[in-house]
Design an enzyme around this catalytic site. Structure first.
Site, PDB file in Angstrom:
ATOM      1  N   LYS A   9       0.833  -1.200   0.000  1.00  0.00           N
ATOM      2  CA  LYS A   9       0.000   0.000   0.000  1.00  0.00           C
ATOM      3  C   LYS A   9       0.875   1.261   0.000  1.00  0.00           C
ATOM      4  O   LYS A   9       2.094   1.182   0.187  1.00  0.00           O
ATOM      5  CB  LYS A   9      -0.927  -0.036   1.213  1.00  0.00           C
ATOM      6  CG  LYS A   9      -1.921  -1.199   1.159  1.00  0.00           C
ATOM      7  CD  LYS A   9      -2.767  -1.239   2.425  1.00  0.00           C
ATOM      8  CE  LYS A   9      -3.758  -2.383   2.406  1.00  0.00           C
ATOM      9  NZ  LYS A   9      -4.553  -2.424   3.654  1.00  0.00           N
ATOM     10  N   TYR A  49     -12.064  -2.865  -3.742  1.00  0.00           N
ATOM     11  CA  TYR A  49     -12.613  -2.996  -2.389  1.00  0.00           C
ATOM     12  C   TYR A  49     -14.142  -3.003  -2.362  1.00  0.00           C
ATOM     13  O   TYR A  49     -14.738  -2.725  -1.330  1.00  0.00           O
ATOM     14  CB  TYR A  49     -12.085  -1.866  -1.499  1.00  0.00           C
ATOM     15  CG  TYR A  49     -10.644  -2.050  -1.090  1.00  0.00           C
ATOM     16  CD1 TYR A  49     -10.257  -3.089  -0.242  1.00  0.00           C
ATOM     17  CD2 TYR A  49      -9.657  -1.177  -1.537  1.00  0.00           C
ATOM     18  CE1 TYR A  49      -8.938  -3.258   0.139  1.00  0.00           C
ATOM     19  CE2 TYR A  49      -8.332  -1.339  -1.155  1.00  0.00           C
ATOM     20  CZ  TYR A  49      -7.984  -2.382  -0.316  1.00  0.00           C
ATOM     21  OH  TYR A  49      -6.672  -2.543   0.064  1.00  0.00           O
ATOM     22  N   PHE A  57     -15.731   2.705   6.977  1.00  0.00           N
ATOM     23  CA  PHE A  57     -14.360   3.111   6.662  1.00  0.00           C
ATOM     24  C   PHE A  57     -14.040   3.086   5.165  1.00  0.00           C
ATOM     25  O   PHE A  57     -12.922   3.406   4.766  1.00  0.00           O
ATOM     26  CB  PHE A  57     -13.353   2.234   7.419  1.00  0.00           C
ATOM     27  CG  PHE A  57     -13.460   0.761   7.108  1.00  0.00           C
ATOM     28  CD1 PHE A  57     -12.863   0.225   5.974  1.00  0.00           C
ATOM     29  CD2 PHE A  57     -14.147  -0.087   7.961  1.00  0.00           C
ATOM     30  CE1 PHE A  57     -12.955  -1.129   5.687  1.00  0.00           C
ATOM     31  CE2 PHE A  57     -14.241  -1.452   7.686  1.00  0.00           C
ATOM     32  CZ  PHE A  57     -13.645  -1.971   6.543  1.00  0.00           C
ATOM     33  N   ARG A  85      -0.756 -14.895   4.008  1.00  0.00           N
ATOM     34  CA  ARG A  85      -1.467 -14.193   5.083  1.00  0.00           C
ATOM     35  C   ARG A  85      -0.689 -14.285   6.397  1.00  0.00           C
ATOM     36  O   ARG A  85      -0.660 -13.338   7.177  1.00  0.00           O
ATOM     37  CB  ARG A  85      -2.869 -14.762   5.267  1.00  0.00           C
ATOM     38  CG  ARG A  85      -3.788 -14.614   4.072  1.00  0.00           C
ATOM     39  CD  ARG A  85      -4.265 -13.217   3.845  1.00  0.00           C
ATOM     40  NE  ARG A  85      -5.117 -12.769   4.929  1.00  0.00           N
ATOM     41  CZ  ARG A  85      -5.711 -11.592   4.965  1.00  0.00           C
ATOM     42  NH1 ARG A  85      -5.547 -10.740   3.970  1.00  0.00           N
ATOM     43  NH2 ARG A  85      -6.458 -11.244   5.976  1.00  0.00           N
ATOM     44  N   ARG A 102       3.303  -6.846   9.131  1.00  0.00           N
ATOM     45  CA  ARG A 102       2.572  -5.846   9.919  1.00  0.00           C
ATOM     46  C   ARG A 102       3.070  -5.784  11.358  1.00  0.00           C
ATOM     47  O   ARG A 102       3.099  -4.710  11.956  1.00  0.00           O
ATOM     48  CB  ARG A 102       1.081  -6.129   9.868  1.00  0.00           C
ATOM     49  CG  ARG A 102       0.478  -5.843   8.499  1.00  0.00           C
ATOM     50  CD  ARG A 102      -0.986  -6.184   8.461  1.00  0.00           C
ATOM     51  NE  ARG A 102      -1.604  -5.840   7.186  1.00  0.00           N
ATOM     52  CZ  ARG A 102      -2.609  -6.510   6.662  1.00  0.00           C
ATOM     53  NH1 ARG A 102      -3.125  -7.564   7.299  1.00  0.00           N
ATOM     54  NH2 ARG A 102      -3.125  -6.133   5.511  1.00  0.00           N
ATOM     55  N   ASN A 112      -1.622  -0.064   7.361  1.00  0.00           N
ATOM     56  CA  ASN A 112      -1.096  -1.389   7.693  1.00  0.00           C
ATOM     57  C   ASN A 112      -0.213  -2.008   6.606  1.00  0.00           C
ATOM     58  O   ASN A 112      -0.017  -3.209   6.562  1.00  0.00           O
ATOM     59  CB  ASN A 112      -2.216  -2.332   8.122  1.00  0.00           C
ATOM     60  CG  ASN A 112      -3.210  -2.637   7.022  1.00  0.00           C
ATOM     61  OD1 ASN A 112      -3.066  -2.198   5.885  1.00  0.00           O
ATOM     62  ND2 ASN A 112      -4.240  -3.391   7.366  1.00  0.00           N
ATOM     63  N   HIS A 115      -1.622  -5.509   1.547  1.00  0.00           N
ATOM     64  CA  HIS A 115      -2.864  -6.266   1.346  1.00  0.00           C
ATOM     65  C   HIS A 115      -2.497  -7.622   0.776  1.00  0.00           C
ATOM     66  O   HIS A 115      -1.597  -7.731  -0.059  1.00  0.00           O
ATOM     67  CB  HIS A 115      -3.779  -5.544   0.346  1.00  0.00           C
ATOM     68  CG  HIS A 115      -4.878  -6.407  -0.191  1.00  0.00           C
ATOM     69  ND1 HIS A 115      -6.076  -6.553   0.459  1.00  0.00           N
ATOM     70  CD2 HIS A 115      -4.947  -7.195  -1.296  1.00  0.00           C
ATOM     71  CE1 HIS A 115      -6.846  -7.390  -0.239  1.00  0.00           C
ATOM     72  NE2 HIS A 115      -6.174  -7.788  -1.308  1.00  0.00           N
ATOM     73  N   GLU A 126      -8.770 -10.852  -7.775  1.00  0.00           N
ATOM     74  CA  GLU A 126      -7.840  -9.728  -7.679  1.00  0.00           C
ATOM     75  C   GLU A 126      -6.764  -9.796  -8.760  1.00  0.00           C
ATOM     76  O   GLU A 126      -6.419  -8.764  -9.357  1.00  0.00           O
ATOM     77  CB  GLU A 126      -7.231  -9.686  -6.271  1.00  0.00           C
ATOM     78  CG  GLU A 126      -8.263  -9.321  -5.222  1.00  0.00           C
ATOM     79  CD  GLU A 126      -7.783  -9.479  -3.790  1.00  0.00           C
ATOM     80  OE1 GLU A 126      -8.430  -8.891  -2.915  1.00  0.00           O
ATOM     81  OE2 GLU A 126      -6.776 -10.181  -3.535  1.00  0.00           O
TER      82      GLU A 126
END
Length: 149
Positions: A9, A49, A57, A85, A102, A112, A115, A126
């Protein structure tokens, strides 16, 4: 072989964490199959998203993703979605273990760093969205050193 979508990000890009993220996935033994640095258009971020569009949010998340360039990647390997993950850590950095991306580099859930696809199906969607031409077709020469035949 399973594939996953990973995005560094804007905060991760700005903080110079691209190499660190790539290094962690490569050291694990996964193969990079696609990579691009991109400034994301608002409509594209909203599409990425869209499953979160009803959340309070959502607007802030979209603002964050379009605030600077991101690095979009396809990684390939056995159980890469689940293991990816684990490498990334919990969505909330406060709940992330030390040693995860993270856990080591993020403090705030709204910044964070990274993704990662949360399922094989999400990864397919994706990857199709971010890499419409598909992944690069190649196999690493270290493949036999990572996987039993």
């Amino acid at each position: 072989m399973e594939q996953t979508f990973i995005m560094i990000k804007p905060d991760g890009v700005q903080r110079g964490l691209i190499g660190e993220v790539i290094c962690r996935f490569e050291k694990k033994g996964f193969t990079l199959k696609g990579l691009k640095l991109i400034s994301v258009e608002r409509s594209f971020a909203e599409k990425h998203y869209e499953d979160l569009s009803s959340k309070s949010f959502f607007s802030g998340l979209v603002d964050y993703i379009v605030s600077g360039p991101v690095v979009a990647m396809i990684w390939e390997g056995k159980n890469v979605v689940l293991t990816g993950r684990k490498i990334i850590g919990a969505t909330n950095p406060a709940a992330s273990e030390p040693g995860t991306i993270r856990g080591d580099f993020a403090i705030d859930i709204g910044r964070n760093v990274i993704h990662g696809s949360d399922s094989v199906e999400s990864a397919r969607k994706e990857i199709a969205l971010w890499f419409p031409d598909g992944p690069v077709n190649w196999q690493s020469s270290v493949h036999p050193w990572v996987y039993e035949t």
